[in-house]
Design a protein around this motif. Structure first.
Motif, PDB file in Angstrom:
ATOM      1  N   LEU A 128       0.849  -1.078  -0.002  1.00 10.71           N
ATOM      2  CA  LEU A 128       0.183   0.194   0.125  1.00 10.71           C
ATOM      3  C   LEU A 128       0.894   1.201  -0.099  1.00 10.71           C
ATOM      4  CD1 LEU A 128      -2.856   1.402   0.134  1.00 10.71           C
ATOM      5  CD2 LEU A 128      -2.487   1.079   2.747  1.00 10.71           C
ATOM      6  N   PHE A 129       1.933   1.313   0.724  1.00  5.92           N
ATOM      7  CA  PHE A 129       2.692   2.240   0.797  1.00  5.92           C
ATOM      8  C   PHE A 129       3.883   2.441  -0.038  1.00  5.92           C
ATOM      9  CE2 PHE A 129       0.506   2.541   5.079  1.00  5.92           C
ATOM     10  CZ  PHE A 129       0.222   3.818   4.786  1.00  5.92           C
ATOM     11  N   ALA A 130       4.203   1.539  -0.852  1.00  4.00           N
ATOM     12  CA  ALA A 130       5.187   1.556  -1.743  1.00  4.00           C
ATOM     13  C   ALA A 130       5.135   2.468  -2.976  1.00  4.00           C
ATOM     14  CB  ALA A 130       5.350  -0.040  -2.342  1.00  4.00           C
ATOM     15  N   PRO A 131       3.956   2.881  -3.455  1.00  6.31           N
ATOM     16  CA  PRO A 131       3.632   3.848  -4.556  1.00  6.31           C
ATOM     17  C   PRO A 131       3.968   5.067  -3.898  1.00  6.31           C
ATOM     18  CG  PRO A 131       1.801   2.277  -4.636  1.00  6.31           C
ATOM     19  CD  PRO A 131       2.601   1.888  -3.255  1.00  6.31           C
ATOM     20  N   LEU A 132       4.250   5.266  -2.621  1.00  4.87           N
ATOM     21  CA  LEU A 132       4.777   6.627  -2.281  1.00  4.87           C
ATOM     22  C   LEU A 132       6.157   6.956  -2.983  1.00  4.87           C
ATOM     23  CD1 LEU A 132       4.248   6.724   1.406  1.00  4.87           C
ATOM     24  CD2 LEU A 132       3.170   8.129  -0.366  1.00  4.87           C
ATOM     25  N   ALA A 133       6.920   5.898  -3.573  1.00  9.64           N
ATOM     26  CA  ALA A 133       8.082   6.151  -4.241  1.00  9.64           C
ATOM     27  C   ALA A 133       7.843   6.719  -5.466  1.00  9.64           C
ATOM     28  CB  ALA A 133       8.995   4.806  -4.260  1.00  9.64           C
ATOM     29  N   LEU A 134       6.763   6.695  -6.080  1.00  9.24           N
ATOM     30  CA  LEU A 134       6.522   6.912  -7.396  1.00  9.24           C
ATOM     31  C   LEU A 134       6.520   8.576  -7.440  1.00  9.24           C
ATOM     32  CD1 LEU A 134       3.733   4.627  -8.415  1.00  9.24           C
ATOM     33  CD2 LEU A 134       5.966   4.328  -9.031  1.00  9.24           C
ATOM     34  N   ALA A 135       6.388   9.195  -6.274  1.00 10.96           N
ATOM     35  CA  ALA A 135       6.311  10.520  -6.258  1.00 10.96           C
ATOM     36  C   ALA A 135       7.711  11.113  -6.808  1.00 10.96           C
ATOM     37  CB  ALA A 135       6.201  11.287  -4.897  1.00 10.96           C
ATOM     38  N   ALA A 136       8.632  10.260  -6.808  1.00 12.10           N
ATOM     39  CA  ALA A 136      10.145  10.594  -7.291  1.00 12.10           C
ATOM     40  C   ALA A 136      10.487  10.007  -8.378  1.00 12.10           C
ATOM     41  CB  ALA A 136      11.203  10.500  -6.209  1.00 12.10           C
ATOM     42  N   ALA A 137      10.017   8.842  -8.583  1.00 11.18           N
ATOM     43  CA  ALA A 137      10.336   7.758  -9.433  1.00 11.18           C
ATOM     44  C   ALA A 137       9.662   8.080 -10.948  1.00 11.18           C
ATOM     45  CB  ALA A 137       9.916   6.293  -9.372  1.00 11.18           C
ATOM     46  N   VAL A 138       8.458   8.602 -11.019  1.00 10.84           N
ATOM     47  CA  VAL A 138       7.901   8.861 -12.281  1.00 10.84           C
ATOM     48  C   VAL A 138       8.302  10.201 -12.964  1.00 10.84           C
ATOM     49  CG1 VAL A 138       5.596   9.442 -13.294  1.00 10.84           C
ATOM     50  CG2 VAL A 138       5.695   7.459 -11.722  1.00 10.84           C
ATOM     51  N   PRO A 139       8.651  11.376 -12.010  1.00 15.06           N
ATOM     52  CA  PRO A 139       9.023  12.601 -12.863  1.00 15.06           C
ATOM     53  C   PRO A 139      10.367  12.328 -13.370  1.00 15.06           C
ATOM     54  CG  PRO A 139       8.009  13.109 -10.628  1.00 15.06           C
ATOM     55  CD  PRO A 139       7.962  11.589 -10.542  1.00 15.06           C
ATOM     56  N   VAL A 140      11.161  11.489 -12.591  1.00 17.57           N
ATOM     57  CA  VAL A 140      12.601  11.042 -13.173  1.00 17.57           C
ATOM     58  C   VAL A 140      12.558  10.289 -14.341  1.00 17.57           C
ATOM     59  CG1 VAL A 140      14.800   9.805 -12.505  1.00 17.57           C
ATOM     60  CG2 VAL A 140      13.772  11.300 -10.871  1.00 17.57           C
ATOM     61  N   ARG A 141      11.704   9.376 -14.518  1.00 21.37           N
ATOM     62  CA  ARG A 141      11.472   8.573 -15.544  1.00 21.37           C
ATOM     63  C   ARG A 141      11.000   9.379 -16.811  1.00 21.37           C
ATOM     64  NH1 ARG A 141      14.252   5.580 -18.135  1.00 21.37           N
ATOM     65  NH2 ARG A 141      14.810   5.288 -16.085  1.00 21.37           N
ATOM     66  N   VAL A 142      10.107  10.179 -16.542  1.00 18.34           N
ATOM     67  CA  VAL A 142       9.549  11.128 -17.524  1.00 18.34           C
ATOM     68  C   VAL A 142      10.617  12.049 -18.151  1.00 18.34           C
ATOM     69  CG1 VAL A 142       8.000  12.918 -18.064  1.00 18.34           C
ATOM     70  CG2 VAL A 142       7.218  10.953 -16.798  1.00 18.34           C
ATOM     71  N   SER A 143      11.211  12.663 -17.122  1.00 17.25           N
ATOM     72  CA  SER A 143      12.420  13.318 -17.750  1.00 17.25           C
ATOM     73  C   SER A 143      13.360  12.722 -18.422  1.00 17.25           C
ATOM     74  CB  SER A 143      13.187  14.074 -16.461  1.00 17.25           C
ATOM     75  OG  SER A 143      12.233  14.703 -15.782  1.00 17.25           O
ATOM     76  N   VAL A 144      13.731  11.818 -18.045  1.00 13.15           N
ATOM     77  CA  VAL A 144      14.846  10.671 -18.824  1.00 13.15           C
ATOM     78  C   VAL A 144      14.304  10.180 -20.107  1.00 13.15           C
ATOM     79  CG1 VAL A 144      15.959   8.472 -18.902  1.00 13.15           C
ATOM     80  CG2 VAL A 144      16.130   9.693 -16.795  1.00 13.15           C
ATOM     81  N   ASN A 145      13.039   9.981 -20.200  1.00 14.94           N
ATOM     82  CA  ASN A 145      12.396   9.573 -21.295  1.00 14.94           C
ATOM     83  C   ASN A 145      12.404  10.744 -22.522  1.00 14.94           C
ATOM     84  OD1 ASN A 145      11.996   6.932 -20.860  1.00 14.94           O
ATOM     85  ND2 ASN A 145       9.907   7.074 -20.282  1.00 14.94           N
TER      86      ASN A 145
END
Length: 194
Positions: A128-145
């Protein structure tokens, strides 16, 4: 496999960080697990993220740890959806380490009647709380893409001219006007039609 490796690394780093930032006391585990006490204590602490977020003195620390986990797992993802899977793998590893910690601290845990409920609680809260990591992972992934897309430039003007005068906006193997084999094909020779 790549997502699982990222999840493992995220769980390892997150556990170490939470132990260090909260200065959690060392718990003595049976050998050889005593060598990784910080992993077991830290994963149990991250499993209780709800309590940590509700405590005013530790809220910021828990958010920082989950953001750093997101930064660590981001390179293991190829897309935003992969980031979600990597974050969930982090939750799975945290739940496994938390379960191992509970078994090592209480040998009767595995034979107790509440075992199944506790294991479900460990996995449910960690996932349930693991998606909190997405707050940093998704913007970094979008920037790299986005950076990768900018690096790939479109080809220049493609134009092929046959000896007969036909002009093509591509690189055909044969001229559609006269049937000649055009330069740039595998045989690299021009032939005249029969």
């Amino acid at each position: 496999m790549r997502n699982a490796a990222g999840g493992f690394l995220g769980a390892l780093l997150g556990s170490c960080l939470i132990v260090w930032l909260l200065t959690l006391p060392r718990i003595v585990y049976p050998d050889p697990f005593d060598m990784v006490w910080f992993l077991l204590v830290g994963s149990a602490a991250l499993q209780t993220t709800a309590a940590g977020l509700l405590n005013i003195s530790t809220t910021l620390i828990y958010f920082i740890v989950w953001l750093i986990i997101g930064l660590v797992i981001s390179p293991f993802s190829k897309s935003n959806w992969n980031s979600v899977r990597t974050a969930e793998w982090t939750g799975v590893f945290l739940a496994l380490f938390t379960t191992l910690s509970a078994v090592l601290l209480d040998p009767l845990f595995w034979t107790s009647g509440a075992r199944n409920a506790r294991i479900i609680e460990f996995f449910a809260t960690c996932l349930l709380f693991a998606p909190l990591a997405l707050a940093a992972a998704v913007p970094v992934r979008v920037s790299v893409n986005l950076l990768r897309r900018k690096e790939v430039s479109s080809p220049g003007n493609i134009e092929t001219v046959c000896e007969c005068g036909a002009v093509f906006k591509s690189k055909p193997m044969l001229c559609s006007e006269c049937g000649r084999l055009l330069a740039g094909s595998d045989s690299q020779e021009t032939s005249s039609p029969n």
